[in-house]
Scaffold this active site. Structure first.
Site, PDB file in Angstrom:
ATOM      1  N   GLN A 138       0.842  -1.178  -0.002  1.00 56.21           N
ATOM      2  CA  GLN A 138      -0.330   0.215  -0.201  1.00 56.21           C
ATOM      3  C   GLN A 138       0.724   1.483   0.121  1.00 56.21           C
ATOM      4  O   GLN A 138       1.970   0.895   0.666  1.00 56.21           O
ATOM      5  CB  GLN A 138      -1.105   0.282   1.538  1.00 56.21           C
ATOM      6  CG  GLN A 138      -1.835  -1.024   0.990  1.00 56.21           C
ATOM      7  CD  GLN A 138      -3.262  -1.499   0.329  1.00 56.21           C
ATOM      8  OE1 GLN A 138      -3.558  -0.120   0.240  1.00 56.21           O
ATOM      9  NE2 GLN A 138      -3.553  -2.398   0.351  1.00 56.21           N
ATOM     10  N   ASN A 214      -0.164 -11.583   7.278  1.00 50.44           N
ATOM     11  CA  ASN A 214       0.556 -10.588   6.298  1.00 50.44           C
ATOM     12  C   ASN A 214       0.275  -9.039   6.815  1.00 50.44           C
ATOM     13  O   ASN A 214      -1.179  -8.705   6.270  1.00 50.44           O
ATOM     14  CB  ASN A 214       0.634 -11.002   4.921  1.00 50.44           C
ATOM     15  CG  ASN A 214       0.836 -12.173   3.960  1.00 50.44           C
ATOM     16  OD1 ASN A 214      -0.614 -13.141   3.872  1.00 50.44           O
ATOM     17  ND2 ASN A 214       1.351 -12.260   4.082  1.00 50.44           N
ATOM     18  N   ASP A 269      -6.959 -11.542  -2.705  1.00 49.12           N
ATOM     19  CA  ASP A 269      -6.611 -10.466  -2.775  1.00 49.12           C
ATOM     20  C   ASP A 269      -5.323 -10.316  -3.690  1.00 49.12           C
ATOM     21  O   ASP A 269      -4.568  -9.857  -4.192  1.00 49.12           O
ATOM     22  CB  ASP A 269      -5.470 -10.225  -1.846  1.00 49.12           C
ATOM     23  CG  ASP A 269      -4.819  -8.678  -1.308  1.00 49.12           C
ATOM     24  OD1 ASP A 269      -5.042  -7.809  -2.114  1.00 49.12           O
ATOM     25  OD2 ASP A 269      -3.386  -8.866  -0.318  1.00 49.12           O
TER      26      ASP A 269
HETATM   27 ZN   LIG Z   1      -5.590  -6.292  -0.908  1.00 46.73          ZN
END
Ligand SMILES: [Zn+2]
Length: 380
Positions: A138, A214, A269
């Site tokens: 991110q 994670n 994801d």
């Molecule tokens: Zn994600």
């Protein structure tokens, strides 16, 4: 074989009228019953499961939720249906307020069934209220503390179903209450929360853990950390990226033992290059991602893992192999648990009388052979 919450798998048939499952029967229909049907689908002895529900998925085929493009969202939905996903939450990446609102508006316009693709049932905001120490892939520059004005702007569309935040900051803890009051599921993610922080967060609306193992604080035997809290505190349902790259198969076995069949949600994801050949692709407009090892290893130039190219059918196979559990035990982790967490289990998420006919047929290798959404075959 049909998998339902009430029984072990059995041989049988379903009666579907319009969008819904009208009845679930054992054995075979009588010739008279067959004659009265408009249409009969012979499943040929395959496995019938509730359609997969993917609550954490960013995109694929070169497209991303952050593109905020209706045609691209449709292409993502179609690809998801090919892998057995009947409902999903397009998931944002941490970005500016404007980019996030743009994505929310695009997904909002896409809500519902999609011609040939899986149903969009809301949006998942992954960020921006994270701990920069646990940014992972991110964008650290866009990570910030929760802000009430911004939250109001995000809530405007009324389509957020899930938000991930780091609960160790007081602003983000208070934001948990705000989102939970709106009926939105709150997940602890990209966080360095201690065990005590997670205990507190559970009293402020947090009930889920974003990709367990994670982007979170490590396990310790004196300070259980985010991982220890996620595993030990019953309030939390844990997402797992079961691609055997993001976490070791043994850690899936630990999660299975700790959380059981009703508190695990398998997610993909998956990100933009998912479904494309190995190579180097844009991840965001700032970063590139390198896909290698036949689409199983996706890394930024920093070496950080950047989501996956996993599909839900693959996740199910991996999870059964890693835990040694049977499909009778595991199927909830790809549908019903997610439906419960995001508040759609009254309509979908399991094969039960009265629920929507959101169904998939799998062959003996767990390959998706048919995807049905609200009684319509969208992939075969
Ligand atoms: Zn994600």
């Amino acid at each position: 074989m049909i998998y339902t919450p009430a029984n072990l798998a059995f041989k049988g048939w379903l009666l579907i009228q319009d969008k819904n499952i009208l009845s679930i029967e054992r054995g075979a229909p009588s010739p008279e019953t067959e004659k009265a049907m408009d249409k009969i689908i012979d499943a040929g002895g395959k496995t019938l499961l509730p359609g997969f529900i993917d609550v954490h998925t960013h995109g694929g085929l070169g497209f991303c939720t952050m593109d905020a493009d209706l045609e691209r969202l449709k292409a993502i939905a179609r690809r998801n249906a090919e892998h057995g996903v009947t409902s999903f939450l397009p998931t944002t990446l941490t970005d500016t307020r404007a980019a996030t609102i743009h994505a929310i508006e695009a997904v909002t316009a896409r809500i519902g069934v999609c011609d040939g693709g899986s149903k969009t049932v809301g949006i998942h905001l992954e960020g921006p209220y994270f701990n920069p120490m646990k940014a992972g892939a991110q964008d650290p520059d866009s990570i910030r503390r929760a802000d009430k004005d911004e939250i109001r702007a995000f809530l405007n569309a009324g389509t957020i179903r899930l938000i991930a935040m780091a609960p160790e900051f007081p602003e983000n803890l208070a934001a948990g209450d705000i989102f939970a009051a709106e009926g939105i599921t709150v997940s602890a993610g990209h966080t360095n929360a201690s065990y005590a922080d997670l205990m507190t967060a559970a009293e402020h609306g947090y009930s889920q853990i974003t990709h367990l193992y994670n982007g979170m604080g490590a396990f310790g035997h004196r300070e259980p950390g985010t991982i220890g809290g996620a595993l030990a505190i019953p309030a939390y349902t844990c997402e797992i990226i079961c691609d055997n790259v993001h976490s070791h198969p043994a850690t899936h076995r630990i999660a299975w033992k700790a959380k059981g069949s009703e508190k695990i949600i398998l997610i993909t994801d998956c990100i933009r290059p998912s479904g494309l050949p190995d190579g180097k692709y844009p991840f965001t407009d700032k970063e590139m991602v390198t896909v290698s090892e036949h689409g199983t290893n996706l890394r930024l130039d920093s070496g950080n893992l950047a989501g996956s190219a996993l599909t839900m059918d693959r996740a199910l196979v991996n999870f059964m192999a890693n835990t040694g559990a049977t499909l009778d035990e595991v199927w909830r982790c790809t549908s019903l648990n997610a439906a419960r967490q995001i508040g759609i289990s009254a309509e979908t998420g399991s094969i039960e009388k009265g629920k929507l006919a959101d169904l998939i047929l799998l062959d003996d290798q767990y390959q998706v052979k048919m995807t049905m959404i609200e009684g319509e075959i969208v992939y075969q």
